[in-house]
Design a protein around this motif. Structure first.
Motif, PDB file in Angstrom:
ATOM      1  N   HIS A 115      15.998  -0.425 -55.511  1.00  0.00           N
ATOM      2  CA  HIS A 115      14.965  -1.545 -56.209  1.00  0.00           C
ATOM      3  C   HIS A 115      15.167  -2.578 -55.243  1.00  0.00           C
ATOM      4  O   HIS A 115      14.649  -3.721 -54.258  1.00  0.00           O
ATOM      5  N   CYS A 141      10.629   1.933 -60.608  1.00  0.00           N
ATOM      6  CA  CYS A 141       9.289   1.781 -59.221  1.00  0.00           C
ATOM      7  C   CYS A 141       8.603   0.537 -60.719  1.00  0.00           C
ATOM      8  O   CYS A 141       8.255   0.473 -61.896  1.00  0.00           O
ATOM      9  N   ASN A 142       8.240  -0.496 -60.318  1.00  0.00           N
ATOM     10  CA  ASN A 142       6.399  -1.626 -60.919  1.00  0.00           C
ATOM     11  C   ASN A 142       7.248  -1.266 -61.914  1.00  0.00           C
ATOM     12  O   ASN A 142       6.659  -1.894 -63.435  1.00  0.00           O
ATOM     13  N   THR A 178       7.653  -5.111 -63.021  1.00  0.00           N
ATOM     14  CA  THR A 178       6.845  -6.285 -64.017  1.00  0.00           C
ATOM     15  C   THR A 178       5.673  -5.514 -64.976  1.00  0.00           C
ATOM     16  O   THR A 178       5.398  -6.207 -65.690  1.00  0.00           O
ATOM     17  N   GLU A 179       5.564  -3.974 -64.424  1.00  0.00           N
ATOM     18  CA  GLU A 179       4.904  -3.313 -65.938  1.00  0.00           C
ATOM     19  C   GLU A 179       4.964  -2.230 -66.522  1.00  0.00           C
ATOM     20  O   GLU A 179       4.152  -1.181 -67.060  1.00  0.00           O
ATOM     21  N   ASP A 228       8.888  -7.489 -58.160  1.00  0.00           N
ATOM     22  CA  ASP A 228       9.014  -5.768 -57.889  1.00  0.00           C
ATOM     23  C   ASP A 228       8.529  -5.456 -55.907  1.00  0.00           C
ATOM     24  O   ASP A 228       7.116  -5.949 -55.841  1.00  0.00           O
ATOM     25  N   THR A 245       6.977  -3.278 -55.719  1.00  0.00           N
ATOM     26  CA  THR A 245       5.539  -2.077 -55.853  1.00  0.00           C
ATOM     27  C   THR A 245       4.102  -3.548 -55.174  1.00  0.00           C
ATOM     28  O   THR A 245       3.485  -3.133 -54.814  1.00  0.00           O
ATOM     29  N   VAL A 246       4.656  -4.856 -56.014  1.00  0.00           N
ATOM     30  CA  VAL A 246       3.858  -5.918 -55.825  1.00  0.00           C
ATOM     31  C   VAL A 246       3.635  -6.153 -54.548  1.00  0.00           C
ATOM     32  O   VAL A 246       2.989  -6.525 -53.622  1.00  0.00           O
ATOM     33  N   ARG A 305       2.522  -4.222 -52.213  1.00  0.00           N
ATOM     34  CA  ARG A 305       0.876  -3.753 -52.084  1.00  0.00           C
ATOM     35  C   ARG A 305      -0.208  -5.234 -51.433  1.00  0.00           C
ATOM     36  O   ARG A 305      -0.855  -5.043 -50.850  1.00  0.00           O
TER      37      ARG A 305
END
Length: 85
Positions: free
Chosen positions: A7, A31-32, A34-35, A60, A62-63, A66
């Protein structure tokens, strides 16, 4: 990198505005964060303000991915040498 290191490798490459990385590799990265509860707990311990103040989004992958995808859709920077893009 593997797990948290994977990561970290992804976040370093994705947050590099100069695009210095030719490739990045991650084996089973988290993965992700923050969620999910453990990620929020970790960011709360290491980042002032935790997830709530928005600073964690920069850590993050993933963020970050995106955000890059959105920039490309909006006509932002693109790698001209990459036939796949």
């Amino acid at each position: 990198g593997h797990s948290m290191g994977g990561h970290g490798a992804l976040t370093l490459a994705l947050s590099d505005p100069a695009g210095s990385w030719t490739s990045v590799s991650a084996l089973a990265p988290i993965c992700n964060p923050t969620e999910c509860p453990w990620g929020r707990k970790a960011f709360g311990a290491y980042l002032t303000g935790g997830v709530e103040d928005g600073k964690a989004a920069g850590y993050d992958a993933t963020v970050l991915l995106r955000q890059q995808q959105q920039q490309q859709q909006d006509g932002g920077p693109r790698a001209e040498y990459d036939d796949i893009l």
